[in-house]
Design a protein around this motif. Structure first.
Motif, PDB file in Angstrom:
ATOM      1  N   THR A  71       1.996  -0.535  -0.275  1.00  0.00           N
ATOM      2  CA  THR A  71       1.470   0.547   0.763  1.00  0.00           C
ATOM      3  C   THR A  71       1.586   1.747  -0.090  1.00  0.00           C
ATOM      4  OG1 THR A  71       2.094  -0.821   2.660  1.00  0.00           O
ATOM      5  CG2 THR A  71       1.974   1.866   2.903  1.00  0.00           C
ATOM      6  N   ALA A  72       2.730   2.092  -0.440  1.00  0.00           N
ATOM      7  CA  ALA A  72       2.773   3.340  -1.372  1.00  0.00           C
ATOM      8  C   ALA A  72       1.983   3.477  -2.609  1.00  0.00           C
ATOM      9  CB  ALA A  72       4.376   3.548  -1.841  1.00  0.00           C
ATOM     10  N   ALA A  73       1.685   2.341  -3.217  1.00  0.00           N
ATOM     11  CA  ALA A  73       0.726   2.386  -4.498  1.00  0.00           C
ATOM     12  C   ALA A  73      -0.389   2.795  -4.011  1.00  0.00           C
ATOM     13  CB  ALA A  73       0.694   0.827  -5.105  1.00  0.00           C
ATOM     14  N   VAL A  74      -1.071   2.300  -2.772  1.00  0.00           N
ATOM     15  CA  VAL A  74      -2.574   2.639  -2.283  1.00  0.00           C
ATOM     16  C   VAL A  74      -2.425   4.241  -1.906  1.00  0.00           C
ATOM     17  CG1 VAL A  74      -3.894   2.283  -0.368  1.00  0.00           C
ATOM     18  CG2 VAL A  74      -2.933   0.436  -1.610  1.00  0.00           C
ATOM     19  N   GLU A  75      -1.288   4.601  -1.329  1.00  0.00           N
ATOM     20  CA  GLU A  75      -1.296   5.970  -0.918  1.00  0.00           C
ATOM     21  C   GLU A  75      -1.192   6.982  -2.085  1.00  0.00           C
ATOM     22  OE1 GLU A  75       2.104   5.956   1.847  1.00  0.00           O
ATOM     23  OE2 GLU A  75       1.111   5.100   3.566  1.00  0.00           O
ATOM     24  N   TYR A  76      -0.334   6.446  -3.003  1.00  0.00           N
ATOM     25  CA  TYR A  76      -0.369   7.570  -4.356  1.00  0.00           C
ATOM     26  C   TYR A  76      -1.709   7.269  -5.207  1.00  0.00           C
ATOM     27  CZ  TYR A  76       4.167   8.874  -2.778  1.00  0.00           C
ATOM     28  OH  TYR A  76       5.227   9.621  -2.147  1.00  0.00           O
ATOM     29  N   GLY A  77      -2.421   6.299  -4.925  1.00  0.00           N
ATOM     30  CA  GLY A  77      -3.601   6.258  -6.037  1.00  0.00           C
ATOM     31  C   GLY A  77      -3.255   5.506  -7.125  1.00  0.00           C
TER      32      GLY A  77
ATOM     33  N   GLN B  97      -7.795  -4.480   0.901  1.00  0.00           N
ATOM     34  CA  GLN B  97      -7.330  -5.124  -0.655  1.00  0.00           C
ATOM     35  C   GLN B  97      -7.986  -6.531  -0.492  1.00  0.00           C
ATOM     36  OE1 GLN B  97      -5.690  -3.369  -3.144  1.00  0.00           O
ATOM     37  NE2 GLN B  97      -6.184  -1.903  -1.349  1.00  0.00           N
ATOM     38  N   THR B  98      -9.239  -6.628  -1.132  1.00  0.00           N
ATOM     39  CA  THR B  98     -10.023  -7.776  -0.726  1.00  0.00           C
ATOM     40  C   THR B  98      -9.367  -9.033  -1.503  1.00  0.00           C
ATOM     41  OG1 THR B  98     -12.035  -6.400  -0.878  1.00  0.00           O
ATOM     42  CG2 THR B  98     -12.512  -8.802  -1.189  1.00  0.00           C
ATOM     43  N   ASP B  99      -8.844  -8.910  -2.749  1.00  0.00           N
ATOM     44  CA  ASP B  99      -8.310  -9.831  -3.370  1.00  0.00           C
ATOM     45  C   ASP B  99      -7.163 -10.596  -2.779  1.00  0.00           C
ATOM     46  OD1 ASP B  99      -7.071  -7.635  -3.806  1.00  0.00           O
ATOM     47  OD2 ASP B  99      -6.976  -7.627  -6.193  1.00  0.00           O
ATOM     48  N   LEU B 100      -6.315  -9.629  -2.387  1.00  0.00           N
ATOM     49  CA  LEU B 100      -4.934  -9.978  -1.500  1.00  0.00           C
ATOM     50  C   LEU B 100      -5.401 -10.803  -0.166  1.00  0.00           C
ATOM     51  CD1 LEU B 100      -2.024 -10.211  -1.249  1.00  0.00           C
ATOM     52  CD2 LEU B 100      -1.931  -8.075  -0.035  1.00  0.00           C
ATOM     53  N   ARG B 101      -6.339 -10.259   0.525  1.00  0.00           N
ATOM     54  CA  ARG B 101      -7.011 -10.896   1.636  1.00  0.00           C
ATOM     55  C   ARG B 101      -7.346 -12.420   1.495  1.00  0.00           C
ATOM     56  NH1 ARG B 101     -11.956 -11.642   3.927  1.00  0.00           N
ATOM     57  NH2 ARG B 101     -11.895 -11.683   6.126  1.00  0.00           N
ATOM     58  N   GLN B 102      -8.191 -12.565   0.246  1.00  0.00           N
ATOM     59  CA  GLN B 102      -8.676 -13.899   0.074  1.00  0.00           C
ATOM     60  C   GLN B 102      -7.466 -14.910  -0.286  1.00  0.00           C
ATOM     61  OE1 GLN B 102     -11.534 -12.838  -3.084  1.00  0.00           O
ATOM     62  NE2 GLN B 102     -12.868 -12.620  -1.813  1.00  0.00           N
TER      63      GLN B 102
ATOM     64  N   GLU C  26       5.723  -2.987   1.059  1.00  0.00           N
ATOM     65  CA  GLU C  26       5.968  -1.568   1.261  1.00  0.00           C
ATOM     66  C   GLU C  26       5.573  -0.824  -0.101  1.00  0.00           C
ATOM     67  OE1 GLU C  26       9.273  -0.122   3.814  1.00  0.00           O
ATOM     68  OE2 GLU C  26       9.955  -2.115   3.600  1.00  0.00           O
ATOM     69  N   VAL C  27       6.067  -1.483  -1.129  1.00  0.00           N
ATOM     70  CA  VAL C  27       5.557  -0.767  -2.423  1.00  0.00           C
ATOM     71  C   VAL C  27       3.983  -0.868  -2.717  1.00  0.00           C
ATOM     72  CG1 VAL C  27       5.610  -1.013  -4.865  1.00  0.00           C
ATOM     73  CG2 VAL C  27       7.675  -1.269  -3.470  1.00  0.00           C
TER      74      VAL C  27
ATOM     75  N   LEU D 270      -0.197  -0.286 -10.400  1.00  0.00           N
ATOM     76  CA  LEU D 270       1.118  -0.812  -9.383  1.00  0.00           C
ATOM     77  C   LEU D 270       0.599  -1.584  -8.512  1.00  0.00           C
ATOM     78  CD1 LEU D 270       4.024  -0.565  -8.750  1.00  0.00           C
ATOM     79  CD2 LEU D 270       3.443   1.364  -7.339  1.00  0.00           C
ATOM     80  N   ARG D 271      -0.625  -1.232  -7.908  1.00  0.00           N
ATOM     81  CA  ARG D 271      -1.228  -2.052  -6.598  1.00  0.00           C
ATOM     82  C   ARG D 271      -1.514  -3.356  -7.116  1.00  0.00           C
ATOM     83  NH1 ARG D 271      -5.860  -4.273  -5.550  1.00  0.00           N
ATOM     84  NH2 ARG D 271      -6.610  -3.337  -7.559  1.00  0.00           N
TER      85      ARG D 271
END
Length: 307
Positions: free
Chosen positions: A112-118, A151-156, A109-110, A122-123
């Motif tokens: 998600t928030a990091a992505v939404e807040y740019g 998030q390509t790096d996390l996906r991999q 959830e953090v 933090l991401r």
């Protein structure tokens, strides 16, 4: 006597204790003293206090939010009903101290928030933490977040984990709740450590859950995912059983099953979807699998030389 030359101006950029400022700012987190903005956060409507100057200089989203506030609006709390207090406070902690305290309960959830807040840094911290603490139970949930937010790096990293623990992962609740796009990304891998029969059963279970949740037929909800199943890896007996099961729910299009039978009849790999003829890492050997391997170049050269 000659005079000493006048010294030119000297300047230096000196640093004090690097930890002193973050430590001091940490004391301001959710501290009503001198705060000039408040948020009502989550279902429990918890009040979180903050300081606009810090939020604005650290986050463009907050800068835009506060820049055009009227004097009357300054005293009105912002309502953030869709984020839990623990998550929002983690974001605030990062904005104040450039560090964050994470655990497995809030990390996604953090993120998600990091992505939404740019908040790029933090991401990155979230992705690193999630990647290092992946478990069988949360692997698909993390993959879903990676797919949703690009998030390509996390996906991999999630896929690599799922490839190692496929048999355990497909039994989890998070696998049954993953989106069709997330499932497709899993099924496209040749490194899954599971046999195709078990994988098909797992996809069928996923499809039944998704059908109920989305209130659409099994064949519709799974139409993209089933295209990634490698039916040619099944033996004739297994294909016959699959056809019998498929007659109950039409999970797999008849044409796709017919193409598998065509391979058994012709023993020829199709050029249209060559990856469908590749064994996965966990595929159990069947007698017909030697037809899946094209002759190597070296053997071809030897054959030509022997003519």
């Amino acid at each position: 006597m000659s005079q000493a030359p006048a010294q030119s101006g000297v300047s230096a950029h000196l640093h004090g204790d690097a930890a002193a400022l973050p430590t001091a700012l940490r004391g301001l987190i959710n501290n009503p003293e001198l705060s000039d903005v408040s948020f009502v956060v989550g279902r429990r409507r918890q009040v979180v206090h903050a300081h606009r100057c810090i939020l604005m200089c650290r986050c463009k989203v907050f800068h835009r939010m506060f820049r055009h506030q009227t004097p009357q609006e300054v005293t009105v709390p912002f309502v953030l009903a869709d984020v839990e207090p623990e998550v929002f406070l983690a974001v605030i902690e990062f904005l104040y101290t450039n560090s964050v305290t994470l655990d497995s309960q809030i990390a996604l959830e953090v993120l998600t928030a990091a992505v939404e807040y740019g908040l790029t840094d933090l991401r990155k911290l979230c992705v690193d933490f999630i990647s290092r603490t992946l478990t069988v139970e949360m692997a698909c949930e993390a993959l879903q977040a990676a797919v949703t937010y690009g998030q390509t790096d996390l996906r991999q990293r999630c896929l690599a984990f799922i490839e190692l623990h496929t048999e355990e992962v497909v039994k989890t609740q998070s696998f049954r709740e993953i989106s069709d796009l997330g499932l497709v990304s899993i099924l496209q891998s040749s490194q899954l450590s599971i046999d195709e029969v078990a994988l098909i059963q797992a996809v069928r279970g996923w499809a039944y859950v998704s059908s109920v949740v989305l209130d659409v037929p099994v064949s519709v909800v799974a139409q993209d995912a089933v295209r990634e199943l490698r039916l040619v890896l099944l033996s004739p007996d297994e294909l016959t059983t699959l056809e019998r099961e498929n007659s109950k729910d039409d999970l797999i299009p008849e044409m796709q099953i017919a193409q598998a039978w065509k391979f058994h009849a012709l023993k020829k790999v199709s050029d249209s979807n060559p990856h469908h003829f590749h064994r996965r890492k966990g595929t159990l050997m069947r007698e017909h699998h030697h037809y899946l391997d094209p002759p190597s170049k070296s053997s071809g050269v030897s054959a030509l030389g022997s003519k």
